[in-house]
Design an enzyme around this catalytic site. Sequence first.
Site, PDB file in Angstrom:
ATOM      1  N   ASP A  52       0.869  -1.171   0.000  1.00 65.73           N
ATOM      2  CA  ASP A  52       0.000   0.000   0.000  1.00 65.73           C
ATOM      3  C   ASP A  52       0.907   1.222   0.000  1.00 65.73           C
ATOM      4  O   ASP A  52       1.671   1.438   0.945  1.00 65.73           O
ATOM      5  CB  ASP A  52      -0.892  -0.004   1.244  1.00 65.73           C
ATOM      6  CG  ASP A  52      -1.946   1.106   1.237  1.00 65.73           C
ATOM      7  OD1 ASP A  52      -1.727   2.136   0.556  1.00 65.73           O
ATOM      8  OD2 ASP A  52      -2.977   0.949   1.912  1.00 65.73           O
ATOM      9  N   SER A 131       0.758  11.731 -15.972  1.00 69.06           N
ATOM     10  CA  SER A 131      -0.410  11.864 -16.836  1.00 69.06           C
ATOM     11  C   SER A 131      -0.229  13.095 -17.711  1.00 69.06           C
ATOM     12  O   SER A 131       0.382  14.084 -17.289  1.00 69.06           O
ATOM     13  CB  SER A 131      -1.682  12.026 -15.997  1.00 69.06           C
ATOM     14  OG  SER A 131      -2.797  12.325 -16.812  1.00 69.06           O
ATOM     15  N   TYR A 144      -6.317  16.178  -9.417  1.00 67.73           N
ATOM     16  CA  TYR A 144      -5.599  15.108 -10.123  1.00 67.73           C
ATOM     17  C   TYR A 144      -4.436  15.705 -10.912  1.00 67.73           C
ATOM     18  O   TYR A 144      -3.302  15.218 -10.835  1.00 67.73           O
ATOM     19  CB  TYR A 144      -6.554  14.378 -11.067  1.00 67.73           C
ATOM     20  CG  TYR A 144      -5.901  13.243 -11.827  1.00 67.73           C
ATOM     21  CD1 TYR A 144      -5.602  12.047 -11.193  1.00 67.73           C
ATOM     22  CD2 TYR A 144      -5.589  13.381 -13.179  1.00 67.73           C
ATOM     23  CE1 TYR A 144      -4.994  11.004 -11.879  1.00 67.73           C
ATOM     24  CE2 TYR A 144      -4.986  12.350 -13.872  1.00 67.73           C
ATOM     25  CZ  TYR A 144      -4.696  11.164 -13.211  1.00 67.73           C
ATOM     26  OH  TYR A 144      -4.084  10.138 -13.909  1.00 67.73           O
ATOM     27  N   LYS A 148      -0.370  14.803 -10.157  1.00 71.22           N
ATOM     28  CA  LYS A 148       0.491  14.234 -11.192  1.00 71.22           C
ATOM     29  C   LYS A 148       1.558  15.233 -11.639  1.00 71.22           C
ATOM     30  O   LYS A 148       2.695  14.858 -11.958  1.00 71.22           O
ATOM     31  CB  LYS A 148      -0.352  13.780 -12.390  1.00 71.22           C
ATOM     32  CG  LYS A 148      -1.223  12.564 -12.103  1.00 71.22           C
ATOM     33  CD  LYS A 148      -0.388  11.334 -11.782  1.00 71.22           C
ATOM     34  CE  LYS A 148      -1.234  10.071 -11.755  1.00 71.22           C
ATOM     35  NZ  LYS A 148      -0.418   8.859 -11.532  1.00 71.22           N
TER      36      LYS A 148
END
Length: 269
Positions: A52, A131, A144, A148
């Site tokens: 994790d 991304s 997000y 990234k």
Amino acid sequence: MDRKVVLITGGSSGIGKSIGTYLTSKDFKVYGTTRNLKNYPDFNAFELLQLDVKLPDSIEKAVSEIISKEGRLDVLVNNAGVGITGPIEETPHEEIQNVFDINFHGPVHVMKAVLPQMRKQGGGKVINITSIAGYMGLPFRGYYSASKGALGLITEALRMEVKDFGISITNLAPGDFATNIAAGRYHSPVVDGSPYQEVYQKSLDLMNEHVDAGGDPIQVAEKIYAIIQKENPKVHYPVGEFMQRLSLFLKKILPDKIYEKLLLNHYKL
């Protein structure tokens, strides 16, 4: 020469599984990871370990297990990540913290865990999956994009810090691919009466259409393989549809307001 040993975080499904399966077919020794090993009793594409990225102890345990078994670790693919959507103003703070824990702090912890072994063996490669969204602030995907984007900047910095150890750090930025990321993405609820209600719902529908129509994740796997073969990989590699890659070029050359207008038109805002 012995097979290269590869660790792929988030390797049980989606892009991570595609990468692991492809590299296994190319005779790499692949270890993938998942947060809950019990959910994959019949997984046999490659070896799967429990890890994790939010728990540094579990990272250390998995990395130590690989090194104990193999005596080395040649490639880390920092792939584990999570999506998030929502208005900046209305996204719960605990969800903001969660996306940064998984998309930014997690990969940093994994890199810190593998670097001593790579330095000891005189080299290695780290490929951080960011991304195309990390190069720009996208409406209703701002957190997000930020998580990234932060990982991409750390890639640039760390790459210079470890170059004398024979270790290369590279950023691979995918566009939209047909994976299960949309199902696992956190969506801030569309709130009745919110000033963002209508426009957020439209953007959400559009985002899901893009993912559903995304390319085959094997393209990412092939790019990973190509990067591993390079003696001196570049800092950044985008992978995705032509228009997604074109958006990065336009971001570099267009004035900010014109580029913003293109995004507004694209998202019908």
